[in-house]
Design an enzyme around this catalytic site. Sequence first.
Site, mmCIF file in Angstrom:
data_model
loop_
_atom_site.group_PDB
_atom_site.id
_atom_site.type_symbol
_atom_site.label_atom_id
_atom_site.label_comp_id
_atom_site.label_asym_id
_atom_site.label_seq_id
_atom_site.Cartn_x
_atom_site.Cartn_y
_atom_site.Cartn_z
ATOM 1 N N ASP A 60 7.975 96.187 5.427
ATOM 2 C CA ASP A 60 6.661 95.697 4.624
ATOM 3 C C ASP A 60 7.058 94.248 4.105
ATOM 4 O O ASP A 60 8.240 93.812 3.676
ATOM 5 C CB ASP A 60 6.496 96.370 3.283
ATOM 6 C CG ASP A 60 5.259 96.083 2.512
ATOM 7 O OD1 ASP A 60 4.793 95.248 2.240
ATOM 8 O OD2 ASP A 60 4.631 97.092 2.184
ATOM 9 N N SER A 84 -7.319 93.815 6.108
ATOM 10 C CA SER A 84 -8.347 92.862 6.595
ATOM 11 C C SER A 84 -9.758 93.618 6.518
ATOM 12 O O SER A 84 -10.655 92.877 7.090
ATOM 13 C CB SER A 84 -7.952 92.176 7.992
ATOM 14 O OG SER A 84 -8.060 93.676 8.949
ATOM 15 N N TYR A 148 -11.531 90.819 -0.183
ATOM 16 C CA TYR A 148 -10.507 90.460 0.967
ATOM 17 C C TYR A 148 -10.640 88.850 1.178
ATOM 18 O O TYR A 148 -9.508 88.161 1.229
ATOM 19 C CB TYR A 148 -11.106 91.264 2.140
ATOM 20 C CG TYR A 148 -10.675 90.577 3.461
ATOM 21 C CD1 TYR A 148 -9.414 90.396 3.831
ATOM 22 C CD2 TYR A 148 -11.638 89.995 4.447
ATOM 23 C CE1 TYR A 148 -8.959 89.841 5.236
ATOM 24 C CE2 TYR A 148 -11.209 89.242 5.411
ATOM 25 C CZ TYR A 148 -9.923 89.003 5.781
ATOM 26 O OH TYR A 148 -9.489 88.606 6.976
ATOM 27 N N ALA A 150 -11.248 86.700 -1.162
ATOM 28 C CA ALA A 150 -10.494 86.094 -2.140
ATOM 29 C C ALA A 150 -8.995 85.946 -1.954
ATOM 30 O O ALA A 150 -8.415 85.009 -2.150
ATOM 31 C CB ALA A 150 -10.942 86.465 -3.374
ATOM 32 N N LYS A 152 -7.523 86.284 1.064
ATOM 33 C CA LYS A 152 -6.763 85.421 1.903
ATOM 34 C C LYS A 152 -7.141 83.950 1.531
ATOM 35 O O LYS A 152 -6.247 83.133 1.902
ATOM 36 C CB LYS A 152 -7.661 85.432 3.089
ATOM 37 C CG LYS A 152 -7.458 86.867 3.575
ATOM 38 C CD LYS A 152 -6.182 87.187 4.426
ATOM 39 C CE LYS A 152 -5.964 86.250 5.525
ATOM 40 N NZ LYS A 152 -4.698 86.648 6.388
ATOM 41 N N ASN A 177 -14.876 85.986 13.843
ATOM 42 C CA ASN A 177 -14.737 87.243 14.516
ATOM 43 C C ASN A 177 -14.069 87.263 15.569
ATOM 44 O O ASN A 177 -14.682 87.074 16.557
ATOM 45 C CB ASN A 177 -16.200 87.868 14.354
ATOM 46 C CG ASN A 177 -16.676 88.199 13.004
ATOM 47 O OD1 ASN A 177 -16.560 87.525 11.921
ATOM 48 N ND2 ASN A 177 -17.049 89.441 12.875
ATOM 49 N N HIS A 274 -22.550 91.092 0.761
ATOM 50 C CA HIS A 274 -22.659 90.526 2.294
ATOM 51 C C HIS A 274 -22.870 89.076 2.762
ATOM 52 O O HIS A 274 -23.897 88.513 2.453
ATOM 53 C CB HIS A 274 -23.579 91.440 2.924
ATOM 54 C CG HIS A 274 -23.327 91.758 4.448
ATOM 55 N ND1 HIS A 274 -24.149 92.307 5.321
ATOM 56 C CD2 HIS A 274 -22.274 91.190 5.249
ATOM 57 C CE1 HIS A 274 -23.530 92.429 6.759
ATOM 58 N NE2 HIS A 274 -22.668 91.627 6.508
#
Length: 337
Positions: A60, A84, A148, A150, A152, A177, A274
């Site tokens: 980890d 992710s 997610y 936030a 990153k 993407n 979204h």
Amino acid sequence: MDAMLVTGGAGFIGSNFVRYTLKHHPETQVVVLDALTYAGNLANIDDCAGTDRFRFVQGDIRDRDTVDDAMRGVDTVVNFAAESHVDRSILDPSSFIETNYNGVYVLLEAARHLEVKRFLQVSTDEVYGHVPAGFSVESDAFAPRSPYAASKAAADLLVQSYFTTYGMPVLITRGGNTVGPYQYPEKVLPLFITNALEYKPLPVYGDGSAVRSYLYVEDHCSAIDRVLRSGEAGNAYNVGTNREVNGRDLAARILEILDRPAGLREFVPDRSGHDLRYALDCGRIQALGWRPSLDFDALLDRTVRWYVDHPQWWREIRNESGFRSYYKKQYDERYQT
């Protein structure tokens, strides 16, 4: 021979990057560190194990001793390790903060003390948030709209702070993407493909108007490689295309390619927070000479073909209890699986 540590190298983009590096840089020794959580899969890197330039370490990125041992002696670090999936972050943000932020801190500290020559953080276009018009440039303010995104964004800021404060030779790529072989089948394109292959509904969020630009994974890997070797330390680089496709049309295209009934496309309640559009200005990485090699039709056909040709890989994942329980929680109220 130089040595590279690839964290998260048994995941989707990470495993493809390991394969890309071994193929294109015969002088490079690759060490993979991966915790083998639900999205990490040794089957993704089976074909790499036959070379003496490859070594796998299970562990980890939050474990300081494991990270120190794996990183010792390497010249460069490329960090793919991350939670992710946006839907999972909405259900349980804690693991995203732990891995995507605290894990990056552990990696940065190890890289600083071991004097690693290059540290590349693989990030996402989602840090910019919804982009109603125009294109995001690397200097734009962050506006993440999911736990997610936030996590990153926070990691990006931490990585940049190590350049400013310690002079560490860090780089960041923010990818759009990405699709292709070995993508975990909870993500939209492999979910659509594998559902269509089994004559199950293709769940389109809301009215299907959210658009994404798609990038083939090998093109993404070539971009990361270009930044790692030619990018300017301290900079971030957007990686993507301008091939915008909405969810309605993506589902329809998959059904058409696989000759499945159009009625399998099903509209479901929209995701919380979204983002309706991401769009990247990629002028900075284009200045390094990078361009994607596949257009949308080609990358879609190639991706569909891979899942058609590798049913054992994705069926084993879909049959695992963890995927089944998550899938059930997310979708059983929307349609029967």
